[in-house]
Scaffold this motif. Structure first.
Motif, mmCIF file in Angstrom:
data_model
loop_
_atom_site.group_PDB
_atom_site.id
_atom_site.type_symbol
_atom_site.label_atom_id
_atom_site.label_comp_id
_atom_site.label_asym_id
_atom_site.label_seq_id
_atom_site.Cartn_x
_atom_site.Cartn_y
_atom_site.Cartn_z
ATOM 1 N N LEU A 144 0.858 -1.177 0.000
ATOM 2 C CA LEU A 144 0.000 0.000 0.000
ATOM 3 C C LEU A 144 0.899 1.232 0.000
ATOM 4 N N ASN A 145 0.399 2.335 -0.542
ATOM 5 C CA ASN A 145 1.215 3.544 -0.492
ATOM 6 C C ASN A 145 0.978 4.256 0.839
ATOM 7 N N LEU A 146 1.771 5.256 1.090
ATOM 8 C CA LEU A 146 1.733 5.951 2.368
ATOM 9 C C LEU A 146 0.376 6.601 2.643
ATOM 10 N N PHE A 147 -0.259 7.143 1.605
ATOM 11 C CA PHE A 147 -1.572 7.762 1.782
ATOM 12 C C PHE A 147 -2.619 6.726 2.183
ATOM 13 N N GLU A 148 -2.573 5.563 1.539
ATOM 14 C CA GLU A 148 -3.532 4.501 1.865
ATOM 15 C C GLU A 148 -3.367 4.025 3.308
ATOM 16 N N ILE A 149 -2.124 3.845 3.729
ATOM 17 C CA ILE A 149 -1.900 3.344 5.087
ATOM 18 C C ILE A 149 -2.246 4.414 6.110
ATOM 19 N N ASN A 150 -1.961 5.658 5.802
ATOM 20 C CA ASN A 150 -2.321 6.747 6.712
ATOM 21 C C ASN A 150 -3.837 6.840 6.871
ATOM 22 N N ASP A 151 -4.572 6.672 5.766
ATOM 23 C CA ASP A 151 -6.036 6.671 5.826
ATOM 24 C C ASP A 151 -6.547 5.529 6.704
ATOM 25 N N LYS A 152 -5.934 4.359 6.559
ATOM 26 C CA LYS A 152 -6.349 3.199 7.361
ATOM 27 C C LYS A 152 -6.055 3.436 8.839
ATOM 28 N N LEU A 153 -4.898 4.014 9.138
ATOM 29 C CA LEU A 153 -4.570 4.346 10.534
ATOM 30 C C LEU A 153 -5.602 5.323 11.100
ATOM 31 N N PHE A 154 -5.938 6.330 10.324
ATOM 32 C CA PHE A 154 -6.920 7.328 10.753
ATOM 33 C C PHE A 154 -8.275 6.671 10.994
ATOM 34 N N ASP A 155 -8.707 5.825 10.040
ATOM 35 C CA ASP A 155 -9.995 5.131 10.164
ATOM 36 C C ASP A 155 -10.066 4.277 11.424
#
Length: 141
Positions: free
Chosen positions: A123-134
């Motif tokens: 996953l790219n950094l934006f995708e993983i950051n979104d998942k962390l936020f979620d």
């Protein structure tokens, strides 16, 4: 001199009655590379420019150059961002964290499990950051 396995070195340390002697006899066994040197070794393995790395790591080129020059030391979060930017695999990331004296990803921690999954599944950094936020976890940037 041949590098000793970590377990052997640990056993030798535990059995040693004299720390000073152990340190002197094993000085060539210790990791002596800076974070900048370790990052440069990983960077050289990847086919990516520093401008692209800065963009994929969500950091300024100036900050990135300071890290690679050894003038700044990244936090664990920033180091993980760089691993995502370098498209490092789990093993490369764990080794870099360990050699930089930082905690490796620990799958029993929810946040680390999410980050580990992101690396494993590219996953790219934006995708993983979104998942962390979620998941109400601290984001990487």
């Amino acid at each position: 001199m041949k590098k000793k396995e970590t377990d052997n070195l640990q056993q030798e340390l535990m059995d040693s009655p004299d720390l000073t002697r152990f340190l002197s006899q094993n000085q060539n066994q210790f990791v002596n590379k800076s974070t900048a040197e370790l990052l440069n070794l990983l960077f050289e393995k990847k086919n990516i420019s520093k401008a692209t790395l800065a963009k994929q790591s969500c950091m300024s080129e100036i900050y990135l150059h300071q890290i690679f020059a050894g003038r700044r030391n990244p936090s664990r979060n920033r180091l993980l961002c760089l691993c995502y930017g370098l498209e490092a695999n789990v093993e490369e990331t764990q080794e870099l964290l360990k050699l930089c004296g930082m905690a490796q990803l620990y799958p029993k921690l929810k946040r680390d499990a999410i980050i580990y999954y992101g690396l494993q599944h590219k996953l790219n950094l934006f995708e993983i950051n979104d998942k962390l936020f979620d998941e109400n976890e601290e984001t990487l940037f």
